[in-house]
Motif scaffolding. Structure first.
Motif, short mmCIF file in Angstrom:
data_model
loop_
_atom_site.label_atom_id
_atom_site.label_comp_id
_atom_site.label_asym_id
_atom_site.label_seq_id
_atom_site.Cartn_x
_atom_site.Cartn_y
_atom_site.Cartn_z
N ILE A 166 0.84 -1.19 0.00
CA ILE A 166 0.00 0.00 0.00
C ILE A 166 0.88 1.25 0.00
O ILE A 166 0.67 2.18 -0.78
CB ILE A 166 -0.94 0.01 1.23
CG1 ILE A 166 -1.94 -1.15 1.16
CG2 ILE A 166 -1.69 1.34 1.33
CD1 ILE A 166 -2.68 -1.39 2.45
N LYS A 167 1.88 1.27 0.87
CA LYS A 167 2.77 2.43 0.98
C LYS A 167 3.54 2.67 -0.32
O LYS A 167 3.73 3.81 -0.74
CB LYS A 167 3.76 2.22 2.12
CG LYS A 167 3.19 2.47 3.51
CD LYS A 167 4.30 2.39 4.54
CE LYS A 167 3.84 2.87 5.90
NZ LYS A 167 4.97 2.90 6.87
N GLN A 168 3.95 1.58 -0.94
CA GLN A 168 4.74 1.69 -2.17
C GLN A 168 3.97 2.44 -3.25
O GLN A 168 4.49 3.36 -3.87
CB GLN A 168 5.09 0.28 -2.64
CG GLN A 168 5.96 0.22 -3.87
CD GLN A 168 6.16 -1.22 -4.33
OE1 GLN A 168 5.47 -2.14 -3.88
NE2 GLN A 168 7.07 -1.42 -5.23
N TYR A 169 2.71 2.09 -3.46
CA TYR A 169 1.91 2.74 -4.50
C TYR A 169 1.41 4.11 -4.05
O TYR A 169 1.23 5.01 -4.86
CB TYR A 169 0.76 1.83 -4.92
CG TYR A 169 1.25 0.81 -5.93
CD1 TYR A 169 1.06 0.99 -7.29
CD2 TYR A 169 1.96 -0.29 -5.52
CE1 TYR A 169 1.55 0.09 -8.21
CE2 TYR A 169 2.47 -1.21 -6.44
CZ TYR A 169 2.26 -1.01 -7.78
OH TYR A 169 2.77 -1.90 -8.69
N GLN A 170 1.24 4.27 -2.74
CA GLN A 170 0.89 5.58 -2.20
C GLN A 170 2.01 6.57 -2.48
O GLN A 170 1.77 7.71 -2.88
CB GLN A 170 0.66 5.45 -0.69
CG GLN A 170 0.30 6.74 0.01
CD GLN A 170 0.25 6.53 1.51
OE1 GLN A 170 1.16 5.94 2.10
NE2 GLN A 170 -0.80 6.99 2.13
N PHE A 171 3.23 6.12 -2.30
CA PHE A 171 4.40 6.96 -2.54
C PHE A 171 4.48 7.35 -4.01
O PHE A 171 4.76 8.50 -4.35
CB PHE A 171 5.66 6.20 -2.11
CG PHE A 171 6.91 7.04 -2.06
CD1 PHE A 171 7.23 7.72 -0.90
CD2 PHE A 171 7.75 7.15 -3.15
CE1 PHE A 171 8.38 8.49 -0.84
CE2 PHE A 171 8.89 7.92 -3.10
CZ PHE A 171 9.21 8.60 -1.94
N LEU A 172 4.20 6.41 -4.88
CA LEU A 172 4.24 6.69 -6.32
C LEU A 172 3.19 7.69 -6.75
O LEU A 172 3.41 8.52 -7.62
CB LEU A 172 4.03 5.39 -7.10
CG LEU A 172 5.23 4.47 -7.31
CD1 LEU A 172 4.77 3.13 -7.85
CD2 LEU A 172 6.25 5.11 -8.24
N SER A 173 2.00 7.61 -6.14
CA SER A 173 0.89 8.46 -6.57
C SER A 173 0.94 9.86 -5.99
O SER A 173 0.22 10.75 -6.43
CB SER A 173 -0.46 7.82 -6.19
OG SER A 173 -0.66 7.87 -4.80
N TYR A 174 1.79 10.08 -4.98
CA TYR A 174 1.79 11.35 -4.24
C TYR A 174 1.95 12.56 -5.14
O TYR A 174 1.11 13.46 -5.16
CB TYR A 174 2.89 11.34 -3.17
CG TYR A 174 3.17 12.69 -2.57
CD1 TYR A 174 2.25 13.27 -1.70
CD2 TYR A 174 4.32 13.39 -2.89
CE1 TYR A 174 2.49 14.51 -1.15
CE2 TYR A 174 4.56 14.63 -2.34
CZ TYR A 174 3.66 15.19 -1.47
OH TYR A 174 3.89 16.42 -0.94
N GLU A 175 3.02 12.62 -5.92
CA GLU A 175 3.29 13.81 -6.72
C GLU A 175 2.41 13.89 -7.97
O GLU A 175 1.95 14.95 -8.36
CB GLU A 175 4.77 13.85 -7.13
CG GLU A 175 5.66 14.28 -5.98
CD GLU A 175 7.11 14.46 -6.41
OE1 GLU A 175 7.46 13.97 -7.49
OE2 GLU A 175 7.86 15.10 -5.67
N SER A 176 2.15 12.72 -8.58
CA SER A 176 1.44 12.75 -9.86
C SER A 176 -0.03 13.12 -9.71
O SER A 176 -0.63 13.69 -10.61
CB SER A 176 1.55 11.38 -10.55
OG SER A 176 0.98 10.38 -9.75
N LEU A 177 -0.65 12.80 -8.55
CA LEU A 177 -2.08 13.05 -8.41
C LEU A 177 -2.42 14.29 -7.60
O LEU A 177 -3.55 14.75 -7.60
CB LEU A 177 -2.75 11.82 -7.77
CG LEU A 177 -2.68 10.54 -8.59
CD1 LEU A 177 -3.37 9.41 -7.86
CD2 LEU A 177 -3.31 10.74 -9.96
N ASN A 178 -1.44 14.81 -6.86
CA ASN A 178 -1.65 16.03 -6.08
C ASN A 178 -2.89 15.91 -5.18
O ASN A 178 -3.75 16.79 -5.16
CB ASN A 178 -1.79 17.23 -7.02
CG ASN A 178 -1.69 18.56 -6.29
OD1 ASN A 178 -1.06 18.63 -5.24
ND2 ASN A 178 -2.32 19.58 -6.82
#
Length: 221
Positions: A166-178
């Motif tokens: 969960i954290k791994q994909y949360q980290f990936l989505s942080y900047e791209s989805l704002n």
């Protein structure tokens, strides 16, 4: 005999060190999903031999974080749409189970600490100073508290197994989805309902939050 014991202990410690370092690199996407894990490079960067790195990779493979492709190499596992949906479906059920016993074991001190953390990162977000690492660390704290305070040890164990994914994909989505501001607001509402001990509203809000998080990850993918 004593010398052999010392050697085994040191080897085990080095493997644990390598495991934690590689695991953190996967979490913080320094090694991204689908990326080849280079044993030689890792050993050199960590200042150890390849043996503890190999042992660490075996541990990570047992946690289903990496996959070994025979004759090709070892890669960070990529989760499919179905994998992500399945994880969040399980997470939703687990969190509803966990919060039922956790709600009366979470203290005002726990909630005040969380509230302070979210208010702090909210201010840092406004100033443009919030980092991905800081956001993802605080973002998961409410859910970790619920599982840490729940009485169901099986629910806690399963959550620990899926938490890194969960954290791994949360980290990936942080900047791209704002989506940081919305996430902070949702977590503050969850904290408010925990304080009121309003179980029915809390479960509904948690379910909505998890559904929203899933949509965010699928939008990133």
């Amino acid at each position: 005999m004593e010398k052999n014991k010392v050697v085994r202990s040191r080897r085990k410690n080095l493997a644990q060190y390598a495991y934690k370092e590689i695991r953190n690199r996967i979490y913080f996407n320094q090694i991204k999903p689908g990326e080849l894990i280079k044993e030689n490079n890792l050993a050199e960067e960590l200042g150890i031999s390849r043996t503890p790195v190999r042992e660490a990779i075996k541990m990570l493979a047992s946690e289903d974080l990496i996959e070994v492709r025979e004759g090709v190499g070892t890669f960070v596992k990529i989760l499919s749409f179905k994998d992500i949906r399945d994880i969040f479906e399980v997470r939703k059920a687990l969190e509803a189970i966990a919060v039922k016993s956790a709600i009366n074991r979470i203290t005002e001190s726990d909630l005040k600490g969380l509230e302070d953390d979210f208010n702090r990162i909210s201010m840092e977000l406004e100033k443009g100073k919030l980092t991905r690492e800081e956001f993802t660390d605080v973002d998961m704290k409410v859910h970790e508290l619920i599982f840490n305070r729940c009485e169901n040890s099986f629910a806690r164990g399963i959550f620990e197994d899926i938490k890194l994914k969960i954290k791994q994909y949360q980290f990936l989505s942080y900047e791209s989805l704002n989506n940081s501001n919305e996430s902070i607001l949702q977590h503050l509402e969850i904290i408010n309902l925990l304080r009121k001990k309003d179980l029915n509203s809390l479960i509904t809000t948690l379910n909505n939050h998890i559904d929203w998080s899933l949509k965010c990850f699928l939008m990133y993918d």
